[in-house]
Design a protein around this motif. Structure first.
Motif, PDB file in Angstrom:
ATOM      1  N   ASN A  32       3.562 -44.637 -91.448  1.00  0.00           N
ATOM      2  CA  ASN A  32       2.174 -44.658 -91.018  1.00  0.00           C
ATOM      3  C   ASN A  32       1.569 -43.282 -90.769  1.00  0.00           C
ATOM      4  O   ASN A  32       0.347 -43.151 -90.771  1.00  0.00           O
ATOM      5  N   LEU A  33       2.389 -42.288 -90.522  1.00  0.00           N
ATOM      6  CA  LEU A  33       1.860 -40.974 -90.138  1.00  0.00           C
ATOM      7  C   LEU A  33       2.169 -39.896 -91.159  1.00  0.00           C
ATOM      8  O   LEU A  33       1.950 -38.710 -90.888  1.00  0.00           O
ATOM      9  N   ASP A  34       2.691 -40.289 -92.304  1.00  0.00           N
ATOM     10  CA  ASP A  34       2.986 -39.341 -93.396  1.00  0.00           C
ATOM     11  C   ASP A  34       3.926 -38.224 -92.952  1.00  0.00           C
ATOM     12  O   ASP A  34       3.764 -37.052 -93.323  1.00  0.00           O
ATOM     13  N   ILE A  35       4.920 -38.592 -92.127  1.00  0.00           N
ATOM     14  CA  ILE A  35       5.957 -37.636 -91.748  1.00  0.00           C
ATOM     15  C   ILE A  35       7.246 -38.118 -92.389  1.00  0.00           C
ATOM     16  O   ILE A  35       7.853 -39.091 -91.924  1.00  0.00           O
ATOM     17  N   PRO A  36       7.696 -37.491 -93.462  1.00  0.00           N
ATOM     18  CA  PRO A  36       8.918 -37.968 -94.128  1.00  0.00           C
ATOM     19  C   PRO A  36      10.117 -37.942 -93.181  1.00  0.00           C
ATOM     20  O   PRO A  36      10.156 -37.183 -92.210  1.00  0.00           O
ATOM     21  N   TYR A  46      11.081 -35.341 -90.236  1.00  0.00           N
ATOM     22  CA  TYR A  46      11.249 -35.833 -88.862  1.00  0.00           C
ATOM     23  C   TYR A  46      12.603 -35.392 -88.315  1.00  0.00           C
ATOM     24  O   TYR A  46      12.697 -34.904 -87.189  1.00  0.00           O
ATOM     25  N   GLN A  64      -3.400 -36.890 -83.044  1.00  0.00           N
ATOM     26  CA  GLN A  64      -4.032 -36.689 -84.351  1.00  0.00           C
ATOM     27  C   GLN A  64      -5.415 -36.059 -84.230  1.00  0.00           C
ATOM     28  O   GLN A  64      -5.897 -35.419 -85.172  1.00  0.00           O
ATOM     29  N   ALA A  76       7.353 -42.208 -90.717  1.00  0.00           N
ATOM     30  CA  ALA A  76       7.537 -42.245 -92.170  1.00  0.00           C
ATOM     31  C   ALA A  76       6.533 -43.158 -92.849  1.00  0.00           C
ATOM     32  O   ALA A  76       6.008 -42.814 -93.926  1.00  0.00           O
ATOM     33  N   THR A  89       0.039 -34.139 -85.028  1.00  0.00           N
ATOM     34  CA  THR A  89       0.778 -35.393 -85.125  1.00  0.00           C
ATOM     35  C   THR A  89       2.281 -35.169 -85.149  1.00  0.00           C
ATOM     36  O   THR A  89       3.056 -36.024 -84.686  1.00  0.00           O
TER      37      THR A  89
END
Length: 373
Positions: free
Chosen positions: A289-293, A297, A191, A287, A196
Motif C-alpha cells: 500500500n505504501l510503495d515500500i519494497p 523495508y 505522508q 509493500a 512515509t
C-alpha cells in the motif's frame, strides 16, 4: 363436609351453610405449590373466616400462603382456624413472617461514599492476598532448589503446551493485524510530510518496546488467567483441593508452580512471535500500500533497529507472566464452592490480570523513559 381423599391436591371452596367461610382440604405443602396459588386465586372477596382444619397436611409454605392471603384480604389472624396439631407451626411462622426488614434504597453522597469505601477495602484485601500469595509461591520455588523432586515436570510441560503452543496462531494473527493498523495510522500522518519511510521505525519501536509484550500479555490474561481460575475453582468445588491437603500434599506444588513455570517459559517466546508478526504486518502494508519494497523495508529496519528496544520488551515478559499466573491461581483457590462464586472469580481474575498488566507496563514505560533507555 365431604371427605377429602388422601394425598389429594389443595382444595378451597365456600361452605355450604355459610358463604363467608372458606373451607380448605387436601395437602397445602411445597409439593403442591402451584395448585395452592391456583386454589386461592379463585376465591371470592366476601370472606370472614378461613377454616383450615380440614387440611390433610400443612407445611411452612401453606401457612405463609394463607397468612399472606389473609393480609391481602384485610383479614385478621383470628379469622383463620387451624387444628390443635397445627397450632405450634402456625404460631411460629406468624411470629416471624412480618419481621423481614424492608430493604432501604440508598441515595446521595453518603451512599456513594459508602460504596467507594467498601470497594477500596475489598481492593486492599485483594492486593494484600496477592502479595502474600506471591511470597508463599516464591518461598516454595526456592524450596525446589533443595528438593527438586517436588517439581511436577509432566504437568509443567502439559501446561506449556496449553499456554504456549495453542496460543501461537491467535497471538501471531492479532499481532500481524495490529502491526498493519499501526503502519496505516503512521502513514496517514507521515505522508503529509513526505516521510512515509519512517513507518519502519514506528512499527519496529512500537512492537519491540510495547505492543509485542503488551498485546501478548493481554491475550494471555484473558485466555490463560481465566482458564487457571476455572480449572482450580472446579477442583475446589469438587473438594479435590481439600483431598490433596488430606493426602499430605501441597496444592501450591501441584497446581500453582507448574502453571507459573509454564507461563514464565512461554510468555517470552510468545512475545518474540508477536514482535516478528507485528513487524511483518507493517512490512506487508509498506509493500502493498505504501510503495515500500520489502528489501527497502528490511534495509531500513537493519539500519535503524536498536537492540535496546528488544531488551525493553523482553524484560517485561517474565513480570507479566508471574502476575497473570498468580492472579489466575489465587482467584481459583478463593472460589467458595458455588457456581456463582466460580463465575465471579473467573471474571475477577481476567479484570485484575489485564489491569495489572497495563498498570505495570505504564510504570515501566515511564521508568525507561526517565532512564533514557
Amino acid at each position: 363436609m365431604s371427605q377429602v381423599p388422601r394425598h389429594s391436591p389443595p382444595v378451597a371452596k365456600l361452605a355450604d351453610d355459610d358463604a363467608g367461610t372458606l373451607r380448605l382440604g387436601g395437602r397445602w405443602t411445597l409439593r403442591f405449590a402451584s395448585q395452592v396459588t391456583e386454589a386461592l386465586a379463585c376465591v371470592p372477596d366476601n370472606l370472614h373466616t378461613i377454616d383450615a382444619r380440614g387440611c390433610e397436611r400443612l407445611d411452612t409454605l401453606g401457612v405463609l400462603q394463607l397468612l399472606r392471603f389473609a393480609e391481602h384480604r384485610k383479614m385478621t389472624f383470628d379469622t383463620l382456624q387451624f387444628r390443635e396439631d397445627q397450632q405450634a407451626l402456625v404460631a411460629a411462622i406468624e411470629d416471624v413472617h412480618d419481621d423481614r426488614p424492608q430493604r432501604k434504597k440508598e441515595y446521595g453522597v453518603q451512599a456513594m461514599l459508602g460504596r467507594v469505601g467498601l470497594g477500596l477495602v475489598n481492593n486492599t484485601r485483594e492486593i494484600v492476598a496477592l502479595v502474600s500469595f506471591m511470597g508463599e509461591v516464591q518461598v516454595k520455588l526456592l524450596r525446589l532448589i533443595k528438593q527438586p523432586w517436588r517439581l511436577r515436570l509432566t504437568s509443567t510441560v502439559h501446561h506449556m503446551e496449553q499456554v504456549g503452543l495453542d496460543a501461537v496462531p491467535l497471538v501471531a494473527l492479532l499481532s500481524f493485524m495490529v502491526g498493519a493498523v499501526i503502519a496505516f495510522l503512521g502513514a496517514m500522518v507521515l505522508q503529509d510530510f513526505g516521510a512515509t519511510i519512517y513507518i519502519v521505525e514506528l512499527v519496529n519501536a512500537a512492537f519491540l518496546r510495547e505492543f509485542g509484550v503488551l498485546l501478548t500479555a493481554i491475550l494471555l490474561a484473558g485466555r490463560t488467567a481465566s482458564a487457571f481460575t476455572a480449572q482450580i475453582g472446579m477442583m475446589v468445588n469438587r473438594e479435590e483441593v481439600d483431598a490433596i491437603r488430606v493426602l499430605g500434599l501441597d496444592p501450591v506444588d501441584l497446581l500453582v508452580i507448574p502453571r507459573l513455570l509454564a507461563l514464565l517459559a512461554m510468555l517470552p517466546l510468545l512475545t518474540f512471535i508477536a514482535m516478528v508478526a507485528g513487524i511483518l504486518g507493517g512490512m506487508a502494508v509498506g509493500a502493498f500500500n505504501l510503495d515500500i519494497p520489502a528489501t527497502a523495508y528490511i534495509a531500513r529496519m537493519h539500519e535503524t533497529l536498536h537492540l535496546r528496544h528488544f531488551v525493553v520488551g523482553m524484560v517485561k515478559a517474565p513480570f507479566f507472566a508471574m502476575i497473570i499466573a498468580l492472579i489466575g491461581c489465587l482467584e481459583g483457590l478463593q472460589v467458595e464452592g458455588t457456581a456463582q462464586s466460580l463465575g465471579e472469580r473467573t471474571t475477577s481474575s481476567v479484570v485484575q490480570a489485564i489491569s495489572m498488566v497495563i498498570i505495570i507496563d505504564a510504570f515501566a514505560a515511564l521508568w525507561f523513559m526517565q532512564m533514557d533507555y
